[in-house]
Design an enzyme around this catalytic site. Structure first.
Site, PDB file in Angstrom:
ATOM      1  N   ALA A 191       0.840  -1.205   0.000  1.00  0.00           N
ATOM      2  CA  ALA A 191       0.000   0.000   0.000  1.00  0.00           C
ATOM      3  C   ALA A 191       0.876   1.257   0.000  1.00  0.00           C
ATOM      4  O   ALA A 191       1.969   1.241   0.563  1.00  0.00           O
ATOM      5  CB  ALA A 191      -0.906  -0.017   1.225  1.00  0.00           C
ATOM      6  N   PRO A 192       0.402   2.322  -0.666  1.00  0.00           N
ATOM      7  CA  PRO A 192      -0.913   2.512  -1.297  1.00  0.00           C
ATOM      8  C   PRO A 192      -1.043   1.922  -2.702  1.00  0.00           C
ATOM      9  O   PRO A 192      -2.112   1.975  -3.278  1.00  0.00           O
ATOM     10  CB  PRO A 192      -1.057   4.031  -1.336  1.00  0.00           C
ATOM     11  CG  PRO A 192       0.343   4.534  -1.438  1.00  0.00           C
ATOM     12  CD  PRO A 192       1.186   3.583  -0.633  1.00  0.00           C
ATOM     13  N   ASN A 237       1.133   2.415  -5.696  1.00  0.00           N
ATOM     14  CA  ASN A 237       1.729   3.000  -6.902  1.00  0.00           C
ATOM     15  C   ASN A 237       2.860   2.138  -7.444  1.00  0.00           C
ATOM     16  O   ASN A 237       2.979   1.940  -8.665  1.00  0.00           O
ATOM     17  CB  ASN A 237       2.244   4.407  -6.605  1.00  0.00           C
ATOM     18  CG  ASN A 237       1.123   5.418  -6.506  1.00  0.00           C
ATOM     19  OD1 ASN A 237      -0.011   5.116  -6.837  1.00  0.00           O
ATOM     20  ND2 ASN A 237       1.426   6.608  -6.044  1.00  0.00           N
ATOM     21  N   LYS A 238       3.707   1.621  -6.562  1.00  0.00           N
ATOM     22  CA  LYS A 238       4.805   0.763  -7.012  1.00  0.00           C
ATOM     23  C   LYS A 238       4.267  -0.597  -7.468  1.00  0.00           C
ATOM     24  O   LYS A 238       4.823  -1.220  -8.370  1.00  0.00           O
ATOM     25  CB  LYS A 238       5.834   0.592  -5.895  1.00  0.00           C
ATOM     26  CG  LYS A 238       6.548   1.885  -5.497  1.00  0.00           C
ATOM     27  CD  LYS A 238       7.581   1.633  -4.428  1.00  0.00           C
ATOM     28  CE  LYS A 238       8.287   2.911  -4.001  1.00  0.00           C
ATOM     29  NZ  LYS A 238       7.385   3.826  -3.290  1.00  0.00           N
ATOM     30  N   GLU A 258      -0.050  -6.696   2.098  1.00  0.00           N
ATOM     31  CA  GLU A 258      -0.292  -5.555   2.987  1.00  0.00           C
ATOM     32  C   GLU A 258      -0.995  -6.043   4.249  1.00  0.00           C
ATOM     33  O   GLU A 258      -1.991  -6.752   4.176  1.00  0.00           O
ATOM     34  CB  GLU A 258      -1.126  -4.489   2.283  1.00  0.00           C
ATOM     35  CG  GLU A 258      -1.493  -3.302   3.146  1.00  0.00           C
ATOM     36  CD  GLU A 258      -0.267  -2.615   3.753  1.00  0.00           C
ATOM     37  OE1 GLU A 258      -0.293  -2.366   4.981  1.00  0.00           O
ATOM     38  OE2 GLU A 258       0.697  -2.332   3.005  1.00  0.00           O
ATOM     39  N   ASP A 272       0.776 -10.401   6.944  1.00  0.00           N
ATOM     40  CA  ASP A 272       2.041  -9.853   7.421  1.00  0.00           C
ATOM     41  C   ASP A 272       3.157 -10.500   6.618  1.00  0.00           C
ATOM     42  O   ASP A 272       3.293 -11.730   6.594  1.00  0.00           O
ATOM     43  CB  ASP A 272       2.203 -10.146   8.913  1.00  0.00           C
ATOM     44  CG  ASP A 272       3.450  -9.501   9.508  1.00  0.00           C
ATOM     45  OD1 ASP A 272       4.307  -9.015   8.736  1.00  0.00           O
ATOM     46  OD2 ASP A 272       3.570  -9.477  10.743  1.00  0.00           O
ATOM     47  N   CYS A 311      11.979   5.851   1.723  1.00  0.00           N
ATOM     48  CA  CYS A 311      11.908   7.292   1.453  1.00  0.00           C
ATOM     49  C   CYS A 311      12.458   8.028   2.676  1.00  0.00           C
ATOM     50  O   CYS A 311      11.857   8.966   3.188  1.00  0.00           O
ATOM     51  CB  CYS A 311      10.483   7.728   1.129  1.00  0.00           C
ATOM     52  SG  CYS A 311       9.240   7.270   2.363  1.00  0.00           S
TER      53      CYS A 311
END
Length: 562
Positions: free
Chosen positions: A298-299, A301-302, A320, A347, A427
């Site tokens: 999540a979310p 995009n990748k 997720e 998990d 990130c």
């Protein structure tokens, strides 16, 4: 009180007696925007309190379920900016009963509009309730200013949100040695907005909260729905657009271009995704037909980027843990039209690598939970209550906990038997979440037959020199690249030795060996394109082996034996 009564008399009367006129379309639009903003604000505050956000402020506002995106975004950001003041005012005024306390986020939104926003278009039950108590709210605000010793709301906002920075600023303005304190202030704030402040374009409140707007707008073409040429033509009708020189299917538009309501964005043909974020899936280079695992999806995009890179063939397993994030993940997958994605509400650490369900997984993208320090400005994290908490010990403890999870997740990902390529990305700008994690797990990776490879060899910024092979790690810089990301690529050595020479070289998956074999048959231009994506492999024993076989060292060994 005079500074709070600067609106025209007609506007004030209309605000105090909304029942005397019929609501206009603007009133109704503002009414629904406040309710949408309250829902987003609730998700933001709950995620911030748990340190586990469902999404960034922008991603929550620009989800398909929000209609009035521009108005909702402005309301959420402005309410968060004044949130600490709003809470103090409501506490001092003591105007809320149990019914309205249960709708705290809506009350915060409406209170913002009454004290700092557009009170003229307030319609609704919550709005009427607070409008009847407007004098008490304004009186509590005036008392707060006096108690804090502030001249106006802007200074109060700066002091509440960044007390240390504001104190340094006020000290600098009082001192005669202005230049020395100016340098200290710049070092203390570490914000590019200081330059705008020095040029007189903004005050101290704006100085602290402003976000650098020089970042280009990147959009990734979803090749599951639209080809690159068509996207260039469509987006080029209104803006200058060109392909990124490094990441495939990524387009670059001028800074400040708003595409949130563009048809291509709304139908999932293109995704507004930063360059650094797009580099993670591209570095993995999954091939069509492969089974790929996105460990912390999540979310999404990748995840959908992986689906596009495999041309919709094979299978993408999107894992997720949290249910609220699973829903967001499914929405992204549906929007992208990624039919080859299977969602696992599990998990990742509990997945059994030896189970037959994962026996064919050949590539893993691991983008685990991290501090998000590299995208805090883009995510507008400076608006969150936790950002101004100033508890360094709590921040360090959180980083330590995050690192423990990241090391476990990376070690677990390396244990899948059929995996050929693995990307670890964050990130974050913190060494503890990046190089330190790689340093800790690298011995295990080498023992399992993996080695570090270099994603995007033409990229200049590499890892910190605190781990062997740091030149193969990739970093993006928040100041230069507007985002701070970290990428490490692991490749299994046996796979390279056995499979790579047999594969036909391509422009997107080219190895060093393939380049050498075709060096005489390709043009300079094509070779330059290949170099952009080829893999440079890191093997600690390779340098020793070459040195050991060098004639000079052979002669030395013979001399010492004699």
């Amino acid at each position: 009180m005079s500074r709070f009564k600067n609106r025209p008399a007609a506007t004030t009367a209309a605000a105090e007696k909304p029942e005397n006129r019929r609501p206009t379309s603007a009133d109704r639009s503002a009414y629904f925007a406040r309710r949408e903003a309250a829902k987003v604000l609730r998700a933001v505050l709950q995620g911030d309190a748990k340190r586990r956000a469902v999404g960034s402020i922008k991603s929550l506002v620009y989800s398909p379920s929000v209609r009035n995106k521009r108005g909702t975004f402005a309301l959420v950001c402005e309410t968060l900016k004044y949130l600490s003041i709003i809470k103090e005012v409501l506490g001092s005024a003591n105007v809320l009963n149990s019914k309205w306390k249960r709708q705290g986020e809506l009350i915060y939104i409406v209170t913002y509009d009454i004290l700092f926003g557009q009170a003229a278009s307030l319609v609704g039950d919550a709005e009427k309730f607070l409008l009847q108590r407007k004098d008490a709210l304004q009186s509590a605000l005036a008392q707060l200013l006096v108690r804090k010793g502030m001249k106006d709301i802007k200074d109060l906002t700066a002091c509440q949100k960044f007390p240390g920075l504001y104190a340094q600023y006020t000290l600098m303005m009082k001192e005669t040695n202005f230049v020395w304190h100016l340098e200290e202030f710049i070092r203390f704030s570490c914000r590019t907005a200081v330059l705008r402040f020095l040029r007189g374009h903004c005050d101290v409140g704006c100085l602290i909260s402003i976000v650098d707007i020089s970042k280009p707008r990147y959009v990734r073409v979803n090749t599951l729905k639209l080809d690159l040429k068509s996207a260039l033509q469509e987006l080029g009708k209104q803006n200058k657009v060109h392909e990124d020189d490094m990441v495939p299917d990524l387009l670059v538009l001028p800074p400040g271009v708003d595409l949130h309501n563009h048809p291509l964005v709304l139908n999932g043909s293109v995704f507004m995704q930063g360059k650094a974020s797009s580099m993670a899936a591209a570095a993995l280079q999954p091939e069509p037909g492969w089974e790929v695992l996105d460990a912390c999806a999540a979310p999404g995009n990748k995840t959908v980027h992986l689906a596009a890179l495999t041309h919709g063939k094979g299978k993408i397993l999107a894992c997720e843990l949290h249910k609220e994030r699973v829903q967001r993940l499914k929405e992204t997958i549906t929007l992208a039209g990624a039919a080859n994605v299977e969602v696992l509400n599990e998990d990742f650490l509990n997945l059994n690598p030896k189970h037959t369900s994962y026996s064919k997984v050949r590539a893993i993208l691991l983008d685990p939970s991290c501090s998000g320090s590299g995208t805090s400005a883009v995510r507008l994290d400076h608006l969150l209550p936790s950002h101004g908490a100033g508890n360094d010990d709590a921040g360090i403890n959180r980083l330590i906990k995050l690192q423990a999870f990241q090391k476990k997740a990376l070690a677990h990902a390396l244990s899948f038997p059929a995996v050929e390529r693995l990307v670890y990305s964050t990130c974050s700008v913190h060494q503890i979440e990046n190089e330190d994690v790689i340093k800790s797990v690298l011995p295990l990776a080498l023992s399992l037959g993996f080695q570090l490879a270099t994603p995007f060899p033409l990229w200049a910024r590499r890892g910190l020199p605190v781990v062997e092979g740091s030149e193969h790690l990739l970093r993006t810089d928040p100041a230069e690249d507007k985002e701070g990301f970290f990428i490490a690529l692991f490749v299994r050595k046996s796979t390279i030795a056995e499979n790579r020479p047999e594969r036909r070289p391509s422009t997107t998956t080219t190895t060093s060996e393939a380049l050498c074999s075709e060096k005489s048959s390709i043009s300079f231009v094509k070779k330059k394109q290949r170099d952009k994506y080829k893999l440079h492999l890191y093997c600690p024993s390779a340098k020793l082996s070459r040195m050991w076989l060098h004639p000079r060292y052979v002669a030395r060994r013979r001399a010492t034996r004699m």
